[in-house]
Write an enzyme that holds these catalytic residues in place. Structure first.
Site, PDB file in Angstrom:
ATOM      1  N   CYS A  34       0.824  -1.201   0.000  1.00  0.00           N
ATOM      2  CA  CYS A  34       0.000   0.000   0.000  1.00  0.00           C
ATOM      3  C   CYS A  34       0.859   1.253   0.000  1.00  0.00           C
ATOM      4  O   CYS A  34       1.905   1.305   0.657  1.00  0.00           O
ATOM      5  CB  CYS A  34      -0.886   0.038   1.232  1.00  0.00           C
ATOM      6  N   ARG A  94       5.444  -0.346  -5.754  1.00  0.00           N
ATOM      7  CA  ARG A  94       5.331  -1.095  -4.510  1.00  0.00           C
ATOM      8  C   ARG A  94       4.375  -2.275  -4.629  1.00  0.00           C
ATOM      9  O   ARG A  94       4.383  -3.153  -3.779  1.00  0.00           O
ATOM     10  CB  ARG A  94       4.821  -0.163  -3.391  1.00  0.00           C
ATOM     11  N   TRP A 137      -2.962  -2.812  -1.518  1.00  0.00           N
ATOM     12  CA  TRP A 137      -2.603  -4.215  -1.740  1.00  0.00           C
ATOM     13  C   TRP A 137      -3.443  -4.994  -0.749  1.00  0.00           C
ATOM     14  O   TRP A 137      -3.254  -4.881   0.462  1.00  0.00           O
ATOM     15  CB  TRP A 137      -1.110  -4.406  -1.491  1.00  0.00           C
ATOM     16  N   ASN A 161      -1.976   2.196   5.496  1.00  0.00           N
ATOM     17  CA  ASN A 161      -1.010   1.184   5.073  1.00  0.00           C
ATOM     18  C   ASN A 161      -0.704   0.342   6.306  1.00  0.00           C
ATOM     19  O   ASN A 161      -0.372   0.899   7.343  1.00  0.00           O
ATOM     20  CB  ASN A 161       0.249   1.892   4.559  1.00  0.00           C
ATOM     21  N   GLY A 162      -0.828  -0.979   6.205  1.00  0.00           N
ATOM     22  CA  GLY A 162      -0.546  -1.827   7.368  1.00  0.00           C
ATOM     23  C   GLY A 162      -1.784  -2.594   7.782  1.00  0.00           C
ATOM     24  O   GLY A 162      -2.746  -2.710   7.013  1.00  0.00           O
ATOM     25  N   GLU A 208      17.152 -19.058  -6.093  1.00  0.00           N
ATOM     26  CA  GLU A 208      16.765 -17.783  -6.705  1.00  0.00           C
ATOM     27  C   GLU A 208      16.180 -18.015  -8.104  1.00  0.00           C
ATOM     28  O   GLU A 208      15.202 -17.374  -8.488  1.00  0.00           O
ATOM     29  CB  GLU A 208      17.982 -16.847  -6.742  1.00  0.00           C
ATOM     30  N   LYS A 253      12.486 -16.868  -9.105  1.00  0.00           N
ATOM     31  CA  LYS A 253      12.241 -15.968 -10.229  1.00  0.00           C
ATOM     32  C   LYS A 253      11.254 -16.584 -11.217  1.00  0.00           C
ATOM     33  O   LYS A 253      10.338 -15.920 -11.688  1.00  0.00           O
ATOM     34  CB  LYS A 253      13.556 -15.686 -10.984  1.00  0.00           C
ATOM     35  N   GLU A 268       7.642 -16.755  -9.685  1.00  0.00           N
ATOM     36  CA  GLU A 268       6.959 -15.481  -9.450  1.00  0.00           C
ATOM     37  C   GLU A 268       6.624 -14.760 -10.755  1.00  0.00           C
ATOM     38  O   GLU A 268       5.646 -14.041 -10.834  1.00  0.00           O
ATOM     39  CB  GLU A 268       7.721 -14.586  -8.478  1.00  0.00           C
ATOM     40  N   HIS A 308      16.979 -37.220  -1.930  1.00  0.00           N
ATOM     41  CA  HIS A 308      16.105 -37.332  -0.758  1.00  0.00           C
ATOM     42  C   HIS A 308      14.692 -36.845  -1.056  1.00  0.00           C
ATOM     43  O   HIS A 308      13.973 -36.468  -0.131  1.00  0.00           O
ATOM     44  CB  HIS A 308      16.718 -36.580   0.421  1.00  0.00           C
ATOM     45  N   LYS A 352       6.322  -5.077  -4.228  1.00  0.00           N
ATOM     46  CA  LYS A 352       7.749  -4.744  -4.201  1.00  0.00           C
ATOM     47  C   LYS A 352       8.226  -4.520  -2.787  1.00  0.00           C
ATOM     48  O   LYS A 352       9.309  -4.921  -2.397  1.00  0.00           O
ATOM     49  CB  LYS A 352       7.957  -3.487  -5.040  1.00  0.00           C
TER      50      LYS A 352
HETATM   51  C1  G6P Z   1       9.343  -8.820  -2.075  1.00  0.00           C
HETATM   52  C2  G6P Z   1       9.929  -8.528  -3.444  1.00  0.00           C
HETATM   53  C3  G6P Z   1      11.260  -9.261  -3.598  1.00  0.00           C
HETATM   54  C4  G6P Z   1      12.200  -8.902  -2.461  1.00  0.00           C
HETATM   55  C5  G6P Z   1      11.558  -9.120  -1.091  1.00  0.00           C
HETATM   56  C6  G6P Z   1      12.395  -8.513   0.024  1.00  0.00           C
HETATM   57  O1  G6P Z   1       8.977 -10.159  -2.002  1.00  0.00           O
HETATM   58  O2  G6P Z   1       9.044  -8.931  -4.466  1.00  0.00           O
HETATM   59  O3  G6P Z   1      11.854  -8.925  -4.840  1.00  0.00           O
HETATM   60  O4  G6P Z   1      13.358  -9.693  -2.564  1.00  0.00           O
HETATM   61  O5  G6P Z   1      10.271  -8.503  -1.031  1.00  0.00           O
HETATM   62  O6  G6P Z   1      12.397  -7.118  -0.154  1.00  0.00           O
HETATM   63  P1  G6P Z   1      13.548  -6.148   0.336  1.00  0.00           P
HETATM   64  O7  G6P Z   1      13.105  -4.780  -0.097  1.00  0.00           O
HETATM   65  O8  G6P Z   1      13.616  -6.291   1.832  1.00  0.00           O
HETATM   66  O9  G6P Z   1      14.819  -6.584  -0.319  1.00  0.00           O
END
Ligand code: G6P
Length: 611
Positions: free
Chosen positions: A2, A27, A78, A102-103, A483, A487, A490, A506, A606
């Protein structure tokens, strides 16, 4: 997540509120809205425009019937409590107040029951609306806006930031902060409010940040800030570095594509910020602890930043012989971790606002730990609450999926590992120079990977047909496997799992057949032969293997029956930084083939400011 904007202006604000919201789009959100006070004699009227989906929908609603007025608030939501519909979109309002939030208000259910029992009627399923109703209840009892705020704040449990308009006070805006970030902007005869400086950068560069528990009354010419006890306080005004221009996509189709391609440049900046190229030495600021005295180092982060922390564990333990504990912030913050006396903790975060990471930082602070952070947004809360900030110089990252923030985090963490090793006397000068040289070459290696992007694009057409994908790696390639899987899932919504190659037997080996592509991250390091054996095990079960390695590794493997994509030959120390890029390219192109929303994948945000 948000986002909030607010303006107490001299001129009309609707258009500027929408522009501010666009700057917060990065965001992540799923509905948006604004509320404006339409001046009308003594009492103003609250007018709202709200829309589900993208800000373009809100813009259309505003254009169809422009709300007119000089004081207003705006929000990107959000969804947490209630679906992303128009009725759940903020601002929430009664005839006397409008609020954006927000929150999460954790005790909203009991407050809602109490207000309903008093005869108040709710329009939405949100937790936020209880604040609008409670403020109205206090106003109806004859309280002033300030008193209503002062009575409402202590009744709320949770983490939040909010901004409120009062219909009978067309000269002010009230805001409050507990955990979620909020910045005040100072203009010429105008005041602004935003979730971060980015929202305000087109209007002013003079910013002050509310601190934990603060609430403030903004008028055109001043901000009266109070701390949690209600006492008047001053918060320093800083000049932000952010540019007023919206970050564009340049010649790229997506922000993510642009950000992947910016990596040679921003990784280069970051390397130059952490080393002295002439001296072939690491040059970090003095650490807020003595590395020689540490018995353990704790690293905490979320998402992609957690994968960077995992790689740092390998580096720091191998080079500095220092035990490292790594944890996901949402787990760490609640497990009452035992911390060594006089210890130190490192927090890795692109945004510097991730709520769980911030809470973990505050836990470590309460345990008397020294706090180091690796952050991309220098004005963020995590940066401000650290004893030392090591900055990643990635620049604004707009794509929700982290790319250039990740590789720049790795550069800083690699430099930290060298610095710790030097301070603890576990590497000699020659080794330090070799490691620094390896870091210096990373930008050109990444540029070489980007040159061969057509191969990843070709592979993505095959991958796009898969239902499940497995990523394998050992050592520092294991977090790259995690990672890569993160990626891919997502961005393209294909189910993917990252596994330590040695752990495949395993469990995941049961999944292997000709329909499950297995991507193996295999730089020719000292673990290569072990990984090669795991590849043979996959081939023996009819699996389809794609190996990322350099020409030497591909030759060493020598086997047939696999697809191999050659990456540049690199020092094994920096391999995870370079091999991060192929997994990004593969996920990006696969998502592009599938036609998903690359920059704003569904349900993701974000900046994750709720737990
Ligand atoms: C969200 C984003 C990721 C990010 C994570 C941690 O999930 O989509 O890309 O790695 O938050 O965010 P930060 O700002 O703490 O790196």
């Amino acid at each position: 997540m948000c986002g909030i904007v607010g303006i107490v202006g001299r001129a009309e604000v609707a258009h500027r509120l929408v522009e501010g919201l666009k700057r917060l789009e990065y965001r992540g959100y799923d509905s948006a809205g604004i509320a404006i006070l339409r001046e009308n004699g003594v009492n103003a009227q609250i007018e709202r425009r709200r829309a589900a989906g993208k800000i373009a929908n809100l813009e259309a609603a505003v254009a169809a019937e422009p709300p007119r007025g000089r004081v207003g608030i705006g929000h990107t939501r959000w969804a947490t409590h209630g679906a992303p519909t128009v009725s759940n979109a903020h601002p929430h309002a009664t005839d006397r107040v409008a609020i954006v939030h927000n929150g999460i208000i954790e005790n909203y259910r009991e407050l809602k029951d109490e207000l309903i029992a008093k005869g108040r009627r709710f329009e939405s399923e949100t937790d936020t609306e209880v604040v609008a109703q409670m403020l109205t209840d206090y106003l109806d009892q004859g309280m002033s806006a300030e008193d209503a705020m002062a009575h409402t704040m202590p009744r709320l449990v949770g983490a939040f930031a909010f901004a409120v308009l009062f219909a009978d006070r067309s000269d002010i805006l009230v805001c409050a902060r507990r955990s979620s970030p909020l910045a005040i902007g100072y203009g010429e005869g105008e005041m602004y409010l935003g979730s971060d400086a980015q929202a305000l950068a087109a209007m002013t560069k003079r910013i002050s940040y509310l601190e934990e528990g603060d609430w403030a009354v903004l008028a055109r010419d001043r901000a009266a800030i109070h701390d949690a006890s209600g006492a008047a306080v001053e918060r320093p005004i800083r000049t932000t570095e952010l540019s007023g221009a919206l970050v564009g996509k340049g010649n790229y189709r997506h922000y993510m594509e642009k950000e992947i391609h910016e990596q040679p440049e921003v990784v280069g900046y970051t390397v130059m910020g952490t080393i002295d190229a002439n001296a072939r030495a690491v040059k970090l600021p003095k650490l807020p602890f003595d590395p020689a005295q540490l018995s353990r180092l704790t690293l905490v982060a979320c998402g992609t930043a957690f994968h960077a922390a995992l790689i740092a564990k390998y580096w720091i333990e191998q080079l500095a012989r220092l035990p490292v504990e790594v944890d996901i912030a949402s787990e760490f913050r609640y497990r009452a971790a035992a911390m060594p006396k006089g210890g130190a903790a490192v927090f890795v975060s692109q945004s510097g606002e991730t709520l769980d990471t911030l809470a973990a930082l505050r836990y470590c602070r309460s345990q008397d730990q020294r706090i180091l952070s690796v952050v991309n947004v220098p004005e963020s809360t995590i940066a401000r609450e650290s004893d030392l900030v090591l900055r990643t110089l990635a620049g604004p990252e707009i794509g929700v999926a982290s790319t250039k923030a990740f590789t720049t985090q790795l550069v800083v963490l690699a430099s930290l590992a060298i610095d710790l090793a030097r301070a603890r006397g576990t590497i000699d000068r020659a080794r330090e120079m070799a490691l620094v040289d390896a870091l210096t070459h990373v930008p050109s290696h990444i540029a070489a990977v980007l040159q061969s992007r057509a191969r990843f694009k070709a592979l993505s057409h095959k991958l796009a047909e898969a239902r499940d994908v497995l990523y394998l790696g050992r050592g520092t390639s294991y977090p790259i496997a995690l990672e890569g899987a993160l990626k891919l899932k997502e961005l393209s919504y294909i189910h993917a799992e990252g596994y330590a190659a040695g752990e495949m037997k395993h469990g995941p080996i049961a999944l292997i057949d000709e329909d499950v592509p297995v991507i193996v991250i295999a730089p020719p390091d000292e673990l290569f032969e072990k990984t090669a054996s795991n590849i043979q095990e996959v081939i023996a079960r009819g699996g389809r293997v794609v190996m990322f390695s350099d020409a030497k590794g591909i030759e060493r493997f020598g086997g047939t029956g696999i697809d191999a994509i050659a990456t540049p030959a690199v020092d094994p120390f920096v391999a995870p930084i370079v091999y991060a890029v192929p997994v990004q390219l593969l996920a990006y192109h696969t998502a592009d083939v599938k036609g998903t929303d690359v920059d704003q994948p569904r349900n993701l945000a974000k900046s994750v400011t709720v737990e």
